[in-house]
Design a protein around this motif. Structure first.
Motif, PDB file in Angstrom:
ATOM      1  N   GLN A  57      38.838  41.502  39.921  1.00  6.56           N
ATOM      2  CA  GLN A  57      38.794  42.497  38.858  1.00  6.56           C
ATOM      3  C   GLN A  57      40.172  42.585  38.234  1.00  6.56           C
ATOM      4  O   GLN A  57      41.152  42.850  38.934  1.00  6.56           O
ATOM      5  CB  GLN A  57      38.381  43.856  39.416  1.00  6.56           C
ATOM      6  N   ASP A  92      42.401  44.375  35.370  1.00  9.90           N
ATOM      7  CA  ASP A  92      42.537  45.500  34.441  1.00  9.90           C
ATOM      8  C   ASP A  92      43.924  45.481  33.792  1.00  9.90           C
ATOM      9  O   ASP A  92      44.834  44.815  34.269  1.00  9.90           O
ATOM     10  CB  ASP A  92      42.325  46.815  35.186  1.00  9.90           C
ATOM     11  N   SER A  93      44.058  46.226  32.714  1.00  9.47           N
ATOM     12  CA  SER A  93      45.331  46.318  31.998  1.00  9.47           C
ATOM     13  C   SER A  93      45.900  44.938  31.725  1.00  9.47           C
ATOM     14  O   SER A  93      47.086  44.673  31.973  1.00  9.47           O
ATOM     15  CB  SER A  93      46.337  47.160  32.804  1.00  9.47           C
ATOM     16  N   SER A 112      39.857  44.513  30.212  1.00 11.50           N
ATOM     17  CA  SER A 112      39.501  44.130  31.576  1.00 11.50           C
ATOM     18  C   SER A 112      38.531  42.954  31.571  1.00 11.50           C
ATOM     19  O   SER A 112      37.768  42.762  30.620  1.00 11.50           O
ATOM     20  CB  SER A 112      38.840  45.300  32.309  1.00 11.50           C
ATOM     21  N   ARG A 166      47.156  46.103  39.082  1.00  8.62           N
ATOM     22  CA  ARG A 166      46.285  45.802  37.931  1.00  8.62           C
ATOM     23  C   ARG A 166      45.063  44.975  38.328  1.00  8.62           C
ATOM     24  O   ARG A 166      43.999  45.134  37.737  1.00  8.62           O
ATOM     25  CB  ARG A 166      47.068  45.039  36.857  1.00  8.62           C
ATOM     26  N   ARG A 172      36.207  40.669  34.813  1.00  7.28           N
ATOM     27  CA  ARG A 172      35.933  40.433  36.224  1.00  7.28           C
ATOM     28  C   ARG A 172      35.507  38.983  36.407  1.00  7.28           C
ATOM     29  O   ARG A 172      34.507  38.550  35.848  1.00  7.28           O
ATOM     30  CB  ARG A 172      34.860  41.359  36.770  1.00  7.28           C
TER      31      ARG A 172
END
Length: 116
Positions: free
Chosen positions: A82, A84-85, A17, A67, A19
């Motif tokens: 953000q 993720d994955s 991840s 995601r 951000r």
């Protein structure tokens, strides 16, 4: 004049991840729709995500739905992404965009590299 500065990019392994943040200077940040775009080497700049002025609606490219999450803090004049994955195909320079009444402003971009 509106200025945008992205940060938070870097190198991450697949499945990880990151951000991203985009700090916006200038007047009336809360009046702008904000978006994230990305450009991989040799490819066109593509839409990733967007959020309207008050955060009530968000939009995503199909490739990142589920995601990535876009959000904003109007008190801090900042928009976030953000991620993720993460996948290797997410590797690109990510750009922040501010749009209102036909005007577009862009940041300088931040590199995101996802290793397999």
């Amino acid at each position: 004049q509106v200025q945008l500065v992205e940060s938070g990019g870097g190198l991450v392994q697949a499945g990880g991840s990151l951000r991203l943040s985009c700090a916006v200077s200038g007047r009336a940040f809360s009046n702008y729709a904000m978006g994230w775009f990305r450009q991989a080497p040799g490819k066109e700049r593509d839409f990733v995500a967007a959020i309207i002025w008050n955060g009530a609606r968000t939009y995503y490219a199909d490739s990142v739905k589920g995601r990535f999450t876009v959000s904003r803090d109007n008190a801090k004049n900042t928009v976030y992404l953000q991620m993720d994955s993460l996948k290797p195909e997410d590797t690109a320079v990510y750009y922040c965009n501010a749009a209102r009444l036909g005007l577009d402003y862009w940041g300088q971009g931040t590199q995101v590299t996802v290793s397999s």
